[in-house]
Design an enzyme around this catalytic site. Sequence first.
Site, short mmCIF file in Angstrom:
data_model
loop_
_atom_site.label_atom_id
_atom_site.label_comp_id
_atom_site.label_asym_id
_atom_site.label_seq_id
_atom_site.Cartn_x
_atom_site.Cartn_y
_atom_site.Cartn_z
N ASN A 10 -1.17 -7.55 7.22
CA ASN A 10 -2.51 -7.03 7.46
C ASN A 10 -3.44 -7.69 6.45
OD1 ASN A 10 -4.84 -5.61 7.83
ND2 ASN A 10 -4.02 -3.61 7.22
N LYS A 12 -6.54 -7.51 6.32
CA LYS A 12 -7.75 -6.70 6.09
C LYS A 12 -8.97 -7.63 6.15
CE LYS A 12 -4.92 -3.40 3.67
NZ LYS A 12 -4.79 -2.34 2.68
N HIS A 95 -5.11 2.77 10.86
CA HIS A 95 -4.88 2.47 9.44
C HIS A 95 -5.65 3.49 8.60
CE1 HIS A 95 -4.96 0.45 5.56
NE2 HIS A 95 -3.90 -0.21 5.99
N GLU A 97 -7.47 3.17 6.18
CA GLU A 97 -8.86 2.76 5.88
C GLU A 97 -9.77 3.03 7.08
OE1 GLU A 97 -7.74 -1.18 4.62
OE2 GLU A 97 -6.73 -0.28 2.91
N GLU A 167 2.53 4.50 5.83
CA GLU A 167 1.84 3.97 4.65
C GLU A 167 1.28 5.13 3.83
OE1 GLU A 167 0.46 -0.37 5.38
OE2 GLU A 167 -1.12 0.96 6.05
N GLY A 173 -2.52 -0.72 -1.99
CA GLY A 173 -3.35 -1.50 -2.89
C GLY A 173 -3.36 -1.02 -4.33
N SER A 212 1.88 -1.50 -1.18
CA SER A 212 2.29 -2.28 -2.36
C SER A 212 3.68 -2.92 -2.21
CB SER A 212 2.22 -1.43 -3.63
OG SER A 212 0.87 -1.03 -3.86
P1 13P Z 1 -1.05 -3.32 0.16
O1 13P Z 1 0.23 -4.04 0.55
O2 13P Z 1 -2.10 -4.22 -0.39
O3 13P Z 1 -0.76 -2.13 -0.68
O4 13P Z 1 -1.68 -2.77 1.54
C1 13P Z 1 -0.88 -2.05 2.40
C2 13P Z 1 -1.60 -1.86 3.67
O5 13P Z 1 -2.56 -1.12 3.73
C3 13P Z 1 -1.16 -2.63 4.84
O6 13P Z 1 -1.75 -2.15 6.00
#
Ligand code: 13P
Length: 252
Positions: A10, A12, A95, A97, A167, A173, A212
């Site tokens: 992803n 983003k 997601h 977010e 997740e 992150g 992460s």
């Molecule tokens: P990170 O791997 O940067 O923690 O992000 C995970 C994520 O949100 C994947 O969709």
Amino acid sequence: MPRQRIIAANWKMNGNLALVDTMTSELNNIKFSDDVKVVICPSFVYLSALSAKIANNNIKLGAQNISEHASGAYTGEVSADMLNEMSASYVIIGHSERRSIFGETDKQIALKVKFALANGLTPILCIGESEAERVEEKTDAVLSQQLQPVIDEIGIESFKDVVIAYEPVWAIGTGKTASPEMAQETHQFIRQFLAKNNAEIAEGVSLLYGGSVNAANSKELFAQTDIDGGLIGGASLKVDEFKIICSAAQGS
Ligand code: 13P
């Protein structure tokens, strides 16, 4: 039949044409085992460029979102037909977010999953609890509340074509990964929750861990019984690290 193992990237709102080039030129040469798929989910604007550069049957294209509408006056939205035309075969839906920043509701997410399936796209449905919810021991309740509306909308049988990504929001992150044992425990809960509706379907659903994941922790996470791969954010932007994560899914 063994479950499909999936490593999904992803990106983003990151990445550029240079990353499209370097990522594909490196990944195209890898010989993946048959049960492994690598799904790259860039920003919409790079789907076409990635599609043109992917030259490996194990690598698939995915989007990060989809509209629940077919077409029309929805400025800024992207439809299933458009994703299909760009050769995307997967789409990340719900997601954290999208839920927290853009206010997507469980109902809307369920409709998006339904719409993706109806148009031949494989949804990667994201669920996960916040840190406060984990501390208050509400994880199982939160995951159930996120899953049930989707089961109600599409029916449990349709989960044979759905991928679920667990997740935990507190691990996204932040560098704080769930321990392999904690992640396994939660994945097992998700599979058992689905199994209450249909055990055979539950056994076949690929469950990905996200939050992460990096080169150092991926192998142990992917070795867990109910973890079938990962949804990778930050580390999917670093070609060398992402290659190590992909190789951790091979034969684990
Ligand atoms: P990170 O791997 O940067 O923690 O992000 C995970 C994520 O949100 C994947 O969709």
